[in-house]
Write a protein that holds these residues in place. Sequence first.
Motif, PDB file in Angstrom:
ATOM      1  N   LYS A  13     -41.693 -65.050  23.470  1.00  0.00           N
ATOM      2  CA  LYS A  13     -43.084 -65.442  23.267  1.00  0.00           C
ATOM      3  C   LYS A  13     -44.054 -64.352  23.730  1.00  0.00           C
ATOM      4  CE  LYS A  13     -46.298 -69.290  24.056  1.00  0.00           C
ATOM      5  NZ  LYS A  13     -47.451 -68.432  24.331  1.00  0.00           N
ATOM      6  N   GLY A  14     -43.706 -63.680  24.814  1.00  0.00           N
ATOM      7  CA  GLY A  14     -44.589 -62.631  25.328  1.00  0.00           C
ATOM      8  C   GLY A  14     -44.785 -61.510  24.325  1.00  0.00           C
ATOM      9  N   ILE A  15     -43.719 -61.127  23.623  1.00  0.00           N
ATOM     10  CA  ILE A  15     -43.809 -60.081  22.591  1.00  0.00           C
ATOM     11  C   ILE A  15     -44.681 -60.552  21.434  1.00  0.00           C
ATOM     12  CG2 ILE A  15     -42.508 -58.739  20.885  1.00  0.00           C
ATOM     13  CD1 ILE A  15     -42.009 -57.722  23.634  1.00  0.00           C
ATOM     14  N   ARG A  16     -44.469 -61.803  21.027  1.00  0.00           N
ATOM     15  CA  ARG A  16     -45.251 -62.353  19.913  1.00  0.00           C
ATOM     16  C   ARG A  16     -46.736 -62.370  20.246  1.00  0.00           C
ATOM     17  NH1 ARG A  16     -41.254 -66.459  20.006  1.00  0.00           N
ATOM     18  NH2 ARG A  16     -42.801 -68.043  20.626  1.00  0.00           N
ATOM     19  N   VAL A  50     -46.326 -57.347   5.463  1.00  0.00           N
ATOM     20  CA  VAL A  50     -45.439 -56.585   6.342  1.00  0.00           C
ATOM     21  C   VAL A  50     -44.820 -57.529   7.377  1.00  0.00           C
ATOM     22  CG1 VAL A  50     -45.303 -54.739   8.080  1.00  0.00           C
ATOM     23  CG2 VAL A  50     -46.720 -54.433   6.045  1.00  0.00           C
ATOM     24  N   VAL A  51     -43.550 -57.300   7.690  1.00  0.00           N
ATOM     25  CA  VAL A  51     -42.846 -58.091   8.707  1.00  0.00           C
ATOM     26  C   VAL A  51     -42.460 -57.186   9.868  1.00  0.00           C
ATOM     27  CG1 VAL A  51     -40.776 -59.428   9.227  1.00  0.00           C
ATOM     28  CG2 VAL A  51     -41.949 -59.756   7.047  1.00  0.00           C
ATOM     29  N   LEU A  52     -42.754 -57.642  11.090  1.00  0.00           N
ATOM     30  CA  LEU A  52     -42.251 -57.014  12.316  1.00  0.00           C
ATOM     31  C   LEU A  52     -41.193 -57.944  12.874  1.00  0.00           C
ATOM     32  CD1 LEU A  52     -45.557 -55.871  14.092  1.00  0.00           C
ATOM     33  CD2 LEU A  52     -43.792 -54.376  13.186  1.00  0.00           C
ATOM     34  N   THR A  53     -39.951 -57.509  12.918  1.00  0.00           N
ATOM     35  CA  THR A  53     -38.891 -58.399  13.354  1.00  0.00           C
ATOM     36  C   THR A  53     -38.015 -57.778  14.431  1.00  0.00           C
ATOM     37  OG1 THR A  53     -36.982 -59.722  12.643  1.00  0.00           O
ATOM     38  CG2 THR A  53     -37.336 -57.632  11.502  1.00  0.00           C
ATOM     39  N   ASP A  54     -37.589 -58.633  15.362  1.00  0.00           N
ATOM     40  CA  ASP A  54     -36.631 -58.212  16.384  1.00  0.00           C
ATOM     41  C   ASP A  54     -35.264 -58.094  15.728  1.00  0.00           C
ATOM     42  OD1 ASP A  54     -35.621 -57.522  18.816  1.00  0.00           O
ATOM     43  OD2 ASP A  54     -35.494 -59.563  19.585  1.00  0.00           O
ATOM     44  N   LEU A  55     -34.435 -57.219  16.260  1.00  0.00           N
ATOM     45  CA  LEU A  55     -33.086 -57.040  15.712  1.00  0.00           C
ATOM     46  C   LEU A  55     -32.123 -58.082  16.253  1.00  0.00           C
ATOM     47  CD1 LEU A  55     -31.280 -55.239  13.918  1.00  0.00           C
ATOM     48  CD2 LEU A  55     -30.791 -53.866  15.949  1.00  0.00           C
ATOM     49  N   LYS A  56     -32.209 -58.368  17.555  1.00  0.00           N
ATOM     50  CA  LYS A  56     -31.296 -59.315  18.203  1.00  0.00           C
ATOM     51  C   LYS A  56     -32.015 -60.642  18.401  1.00  0.00           C
ATOM     52  CE  LYS A  56     -27.913 -56.319  18.802  1.00  0.00           C
ATOM     53  NZ  LYS A  56     -26.600 -56.459  18.167  1.00  0.00           N
ATOM     54  N   MET A  57     -31.630 -61.646  17.604  1.00  0.00           N
ATOM     55  CA  MET A  57     -32.221 -62.975  17.719  1.00  0.00           C
ATOM     56  C   MET A  57     -31.130 -64.026  17.588  1.00  0.00           C
ATOM     57  SD  MET A  57     -35.751 -62.731  15.466  1.00  0.00           S
ATOM     58  CE  MET A  57     -34.886 -62.267  13.953  1.00  0.00           C
ATOM     59  N   MET A  81     -37.650 -53.994  15.227  1.00  0.00           N
ATOM     60  CA  MET A  81     -37.840 -53.659  16.644  1.00  0.00           C
ATOM     61  C   MET A  81     -36.593 -54.093  17.421  1.00  0.00           C
ATOM     62  SD  MET A  81     -41.640 -55.370  17.046  1.00  0.00           S
ATOM     63  CE  MET A  81     -40.962 -57.007  16.699  1.00  0.00           C
ATOM     64  N   THR A  82     -36.193 -53.298  18.394  1.00  0.00           N
ATOM     65  CA  THR A  82     -35.031 -53.693  19.186  1.00  0.00           C
ATOM     66  C   THR A  82     -35.036 -53.034  20.565  1.00  0.00           C
ATOM     67  OG1 THR A  82     -32.614 -53.746  19.256  1.00  0.00           O
ATOM     68  CG2 THR A  82     -33.625 -51.819  18.249  1.00  0.00           C
ATOM     69  N   PHE A 101     -37.883 -48.218  12.119  1.00  0.00           N
ATOM     70  CA  PHE A 101     -37.048 -48.750  13.197  1.00  0.00           C
ATOM     71  C   PHE A 101     -37.664 -48.278  14.519  1.00  0.00           C
ATOM     72  CE2 PHE A 101     -33.517 -48.584  16.182  1.00  0.00           C
ATOM     73  CZ  PHE A 101     -32.806 -49.746  15.913  1.00  0.00           C
ATOM     74  N   ILE A 102     -38.076 -49.233  15.368  1.00  0.00           N
ATOM     75  CA  ILE A 102     -38.764 -48.893  16.608  1.00  0.00           C
ATOM     76  C   ILE A 102     -38.030 -49.516  17.799  1.00  0.00           C
ATOM     77  CG2 ILE A 102     -40.912 -49.171  17.919  1.00  0.00           C
ATOM     78  CD1 ILE A 102     -42.387 -49.170  15.258  1.00  0.00           C
ATOM     79  N   GLN A 103     -37.849 -48.707  18.826  1.00  0.00           N
ATOM     80  CA  GLN A 103     -37.109 -49.185  19.998  1.00  0.00           C
ATOM     81  C   GLN A 103     -38.059 -49.717  21.075  1.00  0.00           C
ATOM     82  OE1 GLN A 103     -34.252 -46.375  21.378  1.00  0.00           O
ATOM     83  NE2 GLN A 103     -33.492 -47.661  23.058  1.00  0.00           N
ATOM     84  N   LYS A 104     -37.703 -50.876  21.651  1.00  0.00           N
ATOM     85  CA  LYS A 104     -38.443 -51.441  22.780  1.00  0.00           C
ATOM     86  C   LYS A 104     -38.016 -50.744  24.081  1.00  0.00           C
ATOM     87  CE  LYS A 104     -38.540 -56.137  20.809  1.00  0.00           C
ATOM     88  NZ  LYS A 104     -38.102 -57.533  21.043  1.00  0.00           N
ATOM     89  N   PRO A 105     -38.900 -50.658  25.056  1.00  0.00           N
ATOM     90  CA  PRO A 105     -40.328 -51.006  24.986  1.00  0.00           C
ATOM     91  C   PRO A 105     -41.083 -49.942  24.207  1.00  0.00           C
ATOM     92  CG  PRO A 105     -39.825 -50.077  27.118  1.00  0.00           C
ATOM     93  CD  PRO A 105     -38.507 -50.178  26.408  1.00  0.00           C
TER      94      PRO A 105
END
Length: 448
Positions: A13-16, A50-57, A81-82, A101-105
């Motif tokens: 939720k914090g990322i969202r 456009v969609v921003l999506t986490d890789l691990k869900m 994002m991952t 492809f973008i790496q967190k943080p």
Amino acid sequence: MQQKSILVVDDEKGIRDTLEKSLKKENYNVLLAKDGHEGLDIINHDSVDVVLTDLKMPSLDGITFLKAVKQIDPDIEVVVMTGYGTIDSAVESLKAGAYDFIQKPFKKITIMRAVRKAVEKQSLITENKYLKRKLEELYGFKNIIGQSQGIRKIIEIIQQVAPSHAAVLIQGESGTGKEVIAHAIHYSGERRQKPFIKVSCAAIPETLLEAEIFGYERGAFTGAVAQKRGRFELAHGGSLFLDEIGEVSPFIQVKLLRVLQSGEFERLGGTETLKSNVRLIAATNANLQELIAQKKFREDLYYRLNVININIPPLRERKEDIPLLVAHFTDFFCKQNKKPIKGISEGAMELLKAHYWPGNIRELENAIARAVVLTKNDVLQPEDFPIAITKKEDPRSFVEIPFGMGMEDIEKLVIRETLKRTRGDKNMAAKLLGIASRTIYRKLKNDK
């Protein structure tokens, strides 16, 4: 400009919330989903750019979600994002269709830049699709205006041949709409998403035509400072329209024949054999069979071009189409010039029907354009049209030649007077005079 919609899919939720706040500051419409299933539900019911999506869900991982998004709408751009970034996972995401492809943080500037570029690409795709639709509308069947038997037959032929790859030869007097027919064939067939390239064979000097059609290598001739692709290369996968094919020299005819037979050619000054996959559409106002009899046009090339033949009747032979054409051109030029003209009077229409129309549809179009601009009435009247129409001028009227005029001046006088009768149409004038249109360009080159 329409607000773009960004869908954020992340189980945290914090990322969202953080991304929602940042994206709204950039004036994006933001949609949120806590997992892939909720994200797919949103895509099926809302417009998403456009969609921003986490890789691990949980329940549905990012790669599976990404593939599902592309199946629903291939034009949606996806940024993955991952926090578990590896080269393998990045490659897998990009292969599945991810834009980035973008790496967190990640830093805010990084994610905003990725979103902005993805939006720009998506906007470009949308714009290209819109332009292609407009091209199909602009050059499709609706531009073939008429209800005469001759026009209905032409439309029927186009509908039959458009899905094929057969060469087409369009014949008809200058101004009858040969290019309109060529466009309709291309934009109604399987090649409509590919280029439509036109070459006006009469307008290009013979010495340059070969280089224009086939291209050339650097140093092929004086002034060839860089390699240039020819029209066959530019039209690859699409259609090549050779207008006024009867003006092509025997030397170039041989090269065209080879391309039609094998699909192979070389650039001027080159040794590499190139392949070209094009649909060839040719047009002419000349009688090619007469040119064949005069040894000016190759018979084998004629048969290669003439797989499908479309002969467009002159306007004087389909006068029942004039009211439809007048209505079309009046509406077009009224909108273009912002003039509230209601229509055309019965008397003016009768004059247009009685005219010989040596310049065919092009002459009619010019006459309507002039009338719309100059009229002071809300209905077009006979006096709004050129004198040649209102006086019912005989197109076969004579030209007076002063006694003692030199031969060169006589030639220029006859050419100029013929051009007046054809409203400046050099191709039509050339046909009436029995000369090549290239001769007109040459004779009047230095004429002031």
